[in-house]
Each structure stands twice: as C-alpha cells, then as structure tokens.
Design a protein around this motif. Structure first.
Motif, PDB file in Angstrom:
ATOM      1  N   UNK A   1     -45.772 -21.110  -7.538  1.00  0.00           N
ATOM      2  CA  UNK A   1     -45.524 -22.353  -8.270  1.00  0.00           C
ATOM      3  C   UNK A   1     -46.593 -22.754  -9.260  1.00  0.00           C
ATOM      4  N   UNK A   2     -47.718 -22.031  -9.289  1.00  0.00           N
ATOM      5  CA  UNK A   2     -48.801 -22.431 -10.191  1.00  0.00           C
ATOM      6  C   UNK A   2     -48.394 -22.287 -11.662  1.00  0.00           C
TER       7      UNK A   2
ATOM      8  N   UNK B   1     -37.254 -24.567 -10.951  1.00  0.00           N
ATOM      9  CA  UNK B   1     -36.999 -23.905  -9.657  1.00  0.00           C
ATOM     10  C   UNK B   1     -35.520 -23.606  -9.486  1.00  0.00           C
ATOM     11  N   UNK B   2     -35.237 -22.419  -8.954  1.00  0.00           N
ATOM     12  CA  UNK B   2     -33.871 -22.101  -8.524  1.00  0.00           C
ATOM     13  C   UNK B   2     -33.947 -21.520  -7.108  1.00  0.00           C
TER      14      UNK B   2
ATOM     15  N   UNK C   1     -38.891 -19.153 -10.073  1.00  0.00           N
ATOM     16  CA  UNK C   1     -38.943 -19.962 -11.289  1.00  0.00           C
ATOM     17  C   UNK C   1     -38.079 -19.315 -12.372  1.00  0.00           C
ATOM     18  N   UNK C   2     -37.155 -20.102 -12.894  1.00  0.00           N
ATOM     19  CA  UNK C   2     -36.303 -19.650 -13.996  1.00  0.00           C
ATOM     20  C   UNK C   2     -36.920 -20.133 -15.305  1.00  0.00           C
ATOM     21  N   UNK C   3     -37.122 -19.221 -16.289  1.00  0.00           N
ATOM     22  CA  UNK C   3     -37.693 -19.648 -17.568  1.00  0.00           C
ATOM     23  C   UNK C   3     -36.627 -20.270 -18.480  1.00  0.00           C
ATOM     24  N   UNK C   4     -36.081 -21.388 -18.033  1.00  0.00           N
ATOM     25  CA  UNK C   4     -34.923 -21.989 -18.706  1.00  0.00           C
ATOM     26  C   UNK C   4     -35.240 -22.485 -20.118  1.00  0.00           C
TER      27      UNK C   4
ATOM     28  N   UNK D   1     -52.415 -16.817 -14.331  1.00  0.00           N
ATOM     29  CA  UNK D   1     -52.604 -17.479 -13.033  1.00  0.00           C
ATOM     30  C   UNK D   1     -51.676 -16.976 -11.930  1.00  0.00           C
ATOM     31  N   UNK D   2     -50.595 -16.328 -12.252  1.00  0.00           N
ATOM     32  CA  UNK D   2     -49.681 -15.882 -11.195  1.00  0.00           C
ATOM     33  C   UNK D   2     -50.415 -14.901 -10.266  1.00  0.00           C
ATOM     34  N   UNK D   3     -50.466 -15.193  -8.962  1.00  0.00           N
ATOM     35  CA  UNK D   3     -51.244 -14.360  -8.050  1.00  0.00           C
ATOM     36  C   UNK D   3     -50.661 -12.969  -7.825  1.00  0.00           C
TER      37      UNK D   3
END
Ligand code: SF4
Ligand code: F3S
Length: 103
Positions: free
Chosen positions: A49-50, A62-63, A75-78, A92-94
């Motif tokens: 979620x970061x 969020x979906x 996470x949807x890049x809507x 930042x995505x781990x």
C-alpha cells in the motif's frame, strides 16, 4: 520483480476497471499485469500500500482479489493517465511489483 519488457513478452487479454490486463491470467491464482504506462504485476503485489498512500496524483485504487496467493487486494492504476513519472511508487514498493515507462 515485474518484467519491464512485458509489452513484448506478454499479450493483452482484456481490460478491468478501465485498465489493460496483460496475461497470462488464470484467476484467482494468476492475475497478470495491470496497466501499461503504470504497470502493476498482480502476481507479485503483496498489498503493502505504500505506492497508493504516497502517489502525489492518486493514480491507484484498491481492488479486491480474493484467494490470490500473495494478497487479497491489489492496487489498480485507474488514473495512470495522470502519472507525472516521479518514480516514487517504483522506488518504494518492497517487492518491485511496479514498472513506470517514463521514456
Ligand atoms: Fe504516482 Fe509517481 Fe508512481 Fe506515477 S510514478 S504512479 S505519479 S507515484
Ligand atoms: Fe502492491 Fe507494491 Fe503497492 S506490494 S500495494 S504494488 S507498494
């Protein structure tokens, strides 16, 4: 990590929430890559979620993805058309689930 060459190595299999999906897809276990300019590998995302919390222009939504082995939401890049190529989400995505094509 997400394959940055997914547009060559994968095929478009449809659209969800207005976002292109790149296969292979075999739900609920295999969900493919969602998005093109901002791409999220749903099979890698662990719903940290970061990315969503820190994107300056609120690209992500969020979906729910019930029964996916890594996480039950993604996470949807809507609003990928709003992306300003800051690369924050990529950094930042781990689990390195996001690719942004800033070229
Ligand atoms: Fe948002 Fe920046 Fe990621 Fe684009 S690169 S989706 S603007 S955090
Ligand atoms: Fe998923 Fe990485 Fe965002 S795990 S929720 S793409 S920070």
């Amino acid at each position: 990590a997400i394959d940055p060459n997914f547009e060559q190595s994968r095929e478009q299999v449809g659209e969800e929430n207005g976002v292109t999906v790149w296969g292979p897809v075999d739900p609920p276990e295999q969900l493919g890559i969602h998005g093109t300019h901002v791409a999220v590998d749903y099979d890698i995302c662990i719903a940290d979620g970061v990315c969503l919390e820190n994107c300056p222009v609120d690209v992500f939504t969020w979906v729910d993805t019930p029964d996916h082995p890594e996480s039950d939401r993604k996470v949807e890049p809507t609003r990928e058309d709003q992306c300003i190529d800051c690369m924050l989400c990529v950094d930042v995505c781990p689990v390195d689930a996001i690719d942004v094509d800033a070229s």
